[in-house]
Design a protein around this motif. Structure first.
Motif, PDB file in Angstrom:
ATOM      1  N   ALA A 107       0.881  -1.168   0.000  1.00  0.00           N
ATOM      2  CA  ALA A 107       0.000   0.000   0.000  1.00  0.00           C
ATOM      3  C   ALA A 107       0.913   1.211   0.000  1.00  0.00           C
ATOM      4  O   ALA A 107       1.553   1.520   1.004  1.00  0.00           O
ATOM      5  N   GLU A 108       1.008   1.871  -1.167  1.00  0.00           N
ATOM      6  CA  GLU A 108       1.942   2.980  -1.322  1.00  0.00           C
ATOM      7  C   GLU A 108       1.196   4.303  -1.359  1.00  0.00           C
ATOM      8  O   GLU A 108       0.161   4.422  -2.025  1.00  0.00           O
ATOM      9  N   VAL A 109       1.731   5.299  -0.676  1.00  0.00           N
ATOM     10  CA  VAL A 109       1.125   6.620  -0.593  1.00  0.00           C
ATOM     11  C   VAL A 109       1.778   7.561  -1.596  1.00  0.00           C
ATOM     12  O   VAL A 109       3.016   7.638  -1.693  1.00  0.00           O
ATOM     13  N   PHE A 110       0.947   8.294  -2.302  1.00  0.00           N
ATOM     14  CA  PHE A 110       1.386   9.343  -3.210  1.00  0.00           C
ATOM     15  C   PHE A 110       0.741  10.642  -2.732  1.00  0.00           C
ATOM     16  O   PHE A 110      -0.477  10.709  -2.561  1.00  0.00           O
ATOM     17  N   GLY A 111       1.558  11.663  -2.506  1.00  0.00           N
ATOM     18  CA  GLY A 111       1.039  12.891  -1.923  1.00  0.00           C
ATOM     19  C   GLY A 111       1.222  12.895  -0.417  1.00  0.00           C
ATOM     20  O   GLY A 111       1.816  11.983   0.164  1.00  0.00           O
ATOM     21  N   LEU A 122      -6.691   3.236  -4.795  1.00  0.00           N
ATOM     22  CA  LEU A 122      -6.749   2.505  -6.050  1.00  0.00           C
ATOM     23  C   LEU A 122      -6.702   1.011  -5.781  1.00  0.00           C
ATOM     24  O   LEU A 122      -5.779   0.524  -5.121  1.00  0.00           O
ATOM     25  N   VAL A 123      -7.692   0.283  -6.295  1.00  0.00           N
ATOM     26  CA  VAL A 123      -7.755  -1.174  -6.153  1.00  0.00           C
ATOM     27  C   VAL A 123      -7.569  -1.766  -7.545  1.00  0.00           C
ATOM     28  O   VAL A 123      -8.451  -1.649  -8.396  1.00  0.00           O
ATOM     29  N   PRO A 124      -6.420  -2.396  -7.806  1.00  0.00           N
ATOM     30  CA  PRO A 124      -6.121  -2.849  -9.166  1.00  0.00           C
ATOM     31  C   PRO A 124      -6.836  -4.148  -9.524  1.00  0.00           C
ATOM     32  O   PRO A 124      -7.344  -4.871  -8.658  1.00  0.00           O
ATOM     33  N   GLY A 125      -6.807  -4.443 -10.812  1.00  0.00           N
ATOM     34  CA  GLY A 125      -7.396  -5.672 -11.315  1.00  0.00           C
ATOM     35  C   GLY A 125      -6.348  -6.734 -11.562  1.00  0.00           C
ATOM     36  O   GLY A 125      -5.292  -6.773 -10.921  1.00  0.00           O
ATOM     37  N   ALA A 126      -6.627  -7.593 -12.537  1.00  0.00           N
ATOM     38  CA  ALA A 126      -5.784  -8.754 -12.798  1.00  0.00           C
ATOM     39  C   ALA A 126      -4.403  -8.364 -13.310  1.00  0.00           C
ATOM     40  O   ALA A 126      -4.208  -7.311 -13.918  1.00  0.00           O
ATOM     41  N   GLY A 127      -3.439  -9.247 -13.048  1.00  0.00           N
ATOM     42  CA  GLY A 127      -2.122  -9.116 -13.631  1.00  0.00           C
ATOM     43  C   GLY A 127      -1.186  -8.143 -12.966  1.00  0.00           C
ATOM     44  O   GLY A 127      -0.105  -7.864 -13.495  1.00  0.00           O
ATOM     45  N   VAL A 128      -1.554  -7.609 -11.801  1.00  0.00           N
ATOM     46  CA  VAL A 128      -0.676  -6.656 -11.103  1.00  0.00           C
ATOM     47  C   VAL A 128       0.003  -7.379  -9.943  1.00  0.00           C
ATOM     48  O   VAL A 128      -0.660  -7.978  -9.095  1.00  0.00           O
ATOM     49  N   ASP A 129       1.311  -7.337  -9.918  1.00  0.00           N
ATOM     50  CA  ASP A 129       2.120  -7.888  -8.832  1.00  0.00           C
ATOM     51  C   ASP A 129       3.386  -7.036  -8.753  1.00  0.00           C
ATOM     52  O   ASP A 129       3.469  -5.994  -9.413  1.00  0.00           O
ATOM     53  N   VAL A 154      -3.618   6.358  -2.500  1.00  0.00           N
ATOM     54  CA  VAL A 154      -3.004   5.147  -1.978  1.00  0.00           C
ATOM     55  C   VAL A 154      -3.195   4.036  -3.007  1.00  0.00           C
ATOM     56  O   VAL A 154      -4.325   3.700  -3.363  1.00  0.00           O
ATOM     57  N   ALA A 155      -2.078   3.506  -3.506  1.00  0.00           N
ATOM     58  CA  ALA A 155      -2.124   2.371  -4.426  1.00  0.00           C
ATOM     59  C   ALA A 155      -2.122   1.104  -3.581  1.00  0.00           C
ATOM     60  O   ALA A 155      -1.101   0.762  -2.972  1.00  0.00           O
ATOM     61  N   TRP A 156      -3.270   0.435  -3.545  1.00  0.00           N
ATOM     62  CA  TRP A 156      -3.459  -0.716  -2.645  1.00  0.00           C
ATOM     63  C   TRP A 156      -3.353  -2.022  -3.425  1.00  0.00           C
ATOM     64  O   TRP A 156      -4.307  -2.447  -4.068  1.00  0.00           O
TER      65      TRP A 156
END
Length: 318
Positions: A107-111, A122-129, A154-156
């Motif tokens: 979980a990365e914070v931007f700002g 942000l909750v991503p979909g398939a293929g993200v690792d 927050v990129a979660w």
């Protein structure tokens, strides 16, 4: 009589859904990014307040975790993972959580989270690792720039995303695993930043994750984009007080995926009603001509619409 058209649609959709699921079967046993070893991360105390001092301490702890994972990946001889982790270990990166195992959880914070009045998760979909994390980072940076001061993103990557093509991408198992994790994260974030306006931005399979946890999430907006469906027939079935919004770009191939749900006894295949359809009942926003991976592209209609939703200044309707 009314059930006959639906039956015919299900019969037509079944070969497509099963073909989609079966494409990955020959490679399902191949080495995946999850196979790269990583150490067990150190336990972190709950983030009870998002003060600058508390956040600095959390970021320092997770940076140590990234560096430990980097050493392990390098020792394993995985150059691609090592390169990804080298970038993540940089001094300008701010992770609330990090776990390098099983493909990665972050979980990365931007700002500036400590002063943010509006927070987008942000909750991503398939293929993200971890090996493909750059996609999520790119989107988070673009949205952060569009939102400007007073906001944080927050990129979660808090769950084991399914492969882009394969059985897991058309069934709800990964979303069922992810929903409690998302609920716990949003609760901690809400406690740390009371009074902030939180929006969930759920891309593709991530919309299934958000739908599974919607009833317990104290957020202002649940935004579904590039969605294959949610598993619910209507927005009301999500049982949330949040405003549910949906958008799909004119260049998104997901429009051609059958919006049906088949109960095969041992598993449910497909995710049902199209979220941008009138019968689903979401507030539909203008996503322009976005392709499936382009919703947060700088300068795009879809990015502007989503940013307005996050700020609460406009509803972004189509």
């Amino acid at each position: 009589m009314a059930s006959r058209p639906r039956t015919r649609r299900l019969r037509r959709a079944l070969p497509t859904l099963l073909a989609t699921a079966s494409v990955a079967l020959p490679v399902s046993g191949a080495a995946r990014p999850a196979a790269v070893p990583a150490p067990v991360p150190a336990a972190l105390a709950p983030l009870v307040a998002a003060t600058p001092a508390a956040l600095d301490a959390r970021y320092a702890a997770t940076r140590d975790g990234v560096r430990e994972a980097l050493r392990t990946a390098s020792g394993h001889g995985d150059r691609r993972r090592a390169d990804a982790l080298t970038a993540m270990a940089g001094p300008g990166r701010h992770f609330l959580t990090f776990d390098g195992r099983d493909g990665g959880r972050t979980a990365e914070v931007f700002g500036d989270l400590s002063g943010a009045r509006r927070i987008a998760v942000l909750v991503p979909g398939a293929g993200v690792d971890l090996d493909h994390y750059w996609r999520l980072k790119r989107d988070a940076e673009a949205l952060t720039d569009e939102l400007g001061e007073g906001a944080a993103v927050v990129a979660w990557l808090g769950y084991r995303t399914p492969p882009t093509v394969g059985p897991a991408a058309v069934t709800p198992g990964r979303a069922d695993e992810a929903a409690p994790r998302l609920d716990a994260f949003v609760r901690e974030l809400t406690a740390a930043r009371p009074g902030a306006r939180i929006s969930l931005l759920c891309h593709s399979y991530g919309s299934v994750v958000c739908a599974r946890g919607a009833s317990g999430l104290a957020v202002a907006e649940i935004v579904l984009y590039g969605s294959p469906g949610t598993g619910a027939s209507t927005a009301a079935e999500l049982h949330t007080s949040a405003t549910v919004r949906a958008g799909r770009g004119g260049g998104d191939w997901i429009a051609h995926v059958p919006h049906v749900r088949l109960e095969l006894g041992f598993v449910s295949v497909g995710f049902g009603t199209d979220p941008v359809s009138p019968e689903f009942g979401a507030e539909v926003f203008d996503a322009g001509e976005a392709g499936h991976s382009d919703y947060l592209r700088p300068g795009s209609v879809s990015l502007r619409s989503i940013a307005r939703i996050v700020t609460g200044t406009e509803d972004g309707r189509a």
